[in-house]
Write a protein that holds these residues in place. Structure first.
Motif, PDB file in Angstrom:
ATOM      1  N   ARG A   3       0.839  -1.184   0.000  1.00  0.00           N
ATOM      2  CA  ARG A   3       0.000   0.000   0.000  1.00  0.00           C
ATOM      3  C   ARG A   3       0.881   1.243   0.000  1.00  0.00           C
ATOM      4  O   ARG A   3       1.816   1.362   0.783  1.00  0.00           O
ATOM      5  N   GLU A 119      -3.416   4.388  15.710  1.00  0.00           N
ATOM      6  CA  GLU A 119      -3.686   3.897  14.366  1.00  0.00           C
ATOM      7  C   GLU A 119      -4.069   5.136  13.558  1.00  0.00           C
ATOM      8  O   GLU A 119      -5.220   5.559  13.523  1.00  0.00           O
ATOM      9  N   GLU A 122      -6.287   3.636   8.726  1.00  0.00           N
ATOM     10  CA  GLU A 122      -6.732   2.257   8.877  1.00  0.00           C
ATOM     11  C   GLU A 122      -5.598   1.289   8.528  1.00  0.00           C
ATOM     12  O   GLU A 122      -5.039   1.328   7.435  1.00  0.00           O
ATOM     13  N   GLY A 123      -5.227   0.475   9.514  1.00  0.00           N
ATOM     14  CA  GLY A 123      -4.170  -0.503   9.313  1.00  0.00           C
ATOM     15  C   GLY A 123      -2.770   0.078   9.285  1.00  0.00           C
ATOM     16  O   GLY A 123      -1.816  -0.613   8.925  1.00  0.00           O
ATOM     17  N   PHE A 124      -2.600   1.351   9.696  1.00  0.00           N
ATOM     18  CA  PHE A 124      -1.294   2.014   9.684  1.00  0.00           C
ATOM     19  C   PHE A 124      -1.019   2.551  11.086  1.00  0.00           C
ATOM     20  O   PHE A 124      -1.564   3.576  11.486  1.00  0.00           O
ATOM     21  N   ASP A 125      -0.189   1.810  11.829  1.00  0.00           N
ATOM     22  CA  ASP A 125       0.091   2.125  13.223  1.00  0.00           C
ATOM     23  C   ASP A 125       1.351   2.966  13.365  1.00  0.00           C
ATOM     24  O   ASP A 125       2.397   2.632  12.807  1.00  0.00           O
ATOM     25  N   TYR A 155       5.487  -1.255  14.515  1.00  0.00           N
ATOM     26  CA  TYR A 155       4.759  -0.080  14.048  1.00  0.00           C
ATOM     27  C   TYR A 155       5.057   0.091  12.565  1.00  0.00           C
ATOM     28  O   TYR A 155       6.125  -0.283  12.086  1.00  0.00           O
ATOM     29  N   ASP A 156       4.128   0.692  11.853  1.00  0.00           N
ATOM     30  CA  ASP A 156       4.378   0.997  10.442  1.00  0.00           C
ATOM     31  C   ASP A 156       5.289   2.204  10.307  1.00  0.00           C
ATOM     32  O   ASP A 156       5.997   2.340   9.317  1.00  0.00           O
TER      33      ASP A 156
END
Length: 162
Positions: A3, A119, A122-125, A155-156
């Motif tokens: 992504r 977060e 969405e889905g990105f910490d 973590y992202d």
């Protein structure tokens, strides 16, 4: 497929270090036109928004507020998170507290004053690491980097000032 996420970062503006008209012109002529013309998923100001303690009625403080509100409005209109990370005590001091009321008016805006997880998308910490001065850095940050069993937390992104 991975992504792709575009996060725009603004660092070390240092309101109060140069004439406010100059910084405002840079925002109006360069930064705002770019932000308005491009897509991005989040905006982060990485600390040291201020250069020194400012009087709230100074032109520097008024201009900094005007620019920050405009950034809030842009991000709110696009439903894009906007975060300001607390910088060094000698620069941001406790002045970012004056921006907390904007968090109610602009729900996509938040001042990050203490280290923690969010977060962001969405889905990105994200782990936020503002400038802080704990007694024991290893213990303080260790609990954010490891779970209770000592396993590394993933973590992202880790966004920090210092």
């Amino acid at each position: 497929m991975a992504r792709e996420i575009r996060i725009v970062g603004i660092g070390d503006v240092h309101w109060g270090a140069m004439p406010p008209e100059r910084l405002e012109n840079e925002f109006n002529q360069i930064i705002f036109p770019w932000l308005e013309a491009n897509a991005f998923e989040a905006l982060v100001q990485f600390g040291d928004w201020f250069d020194k303690r400012l009087s709230l009625d100074s032109e520097d403080a008024k201009t900094a507020m005007r620019i920050l509100v405009r950034l809030c409005q842009l991000c709110q209109a696009r439903n894009v998170p906007f975060r300001v990370i607390k910088g060094t005590l000698s620069h941001d001091y406790f002045q970012l507290q004056n921006y907390h009321p904007l968090e109610t008016e602009y729900p996509t805006f938040r001042v990050i004053s203490t280290a923690g997880h969010e977060e962001l998308l969405e889905g990105f910490d994200v782990l936020w690491v503002p400038e802080e001065y704990p007694t024991d850095y290893g213990d303080y940050y260790g609990q954010l980097l490891n779970d209770a069993d000592g396993n590394n937390l993933v973590y992202d992104a880790i966004f920090m000032h210092g």
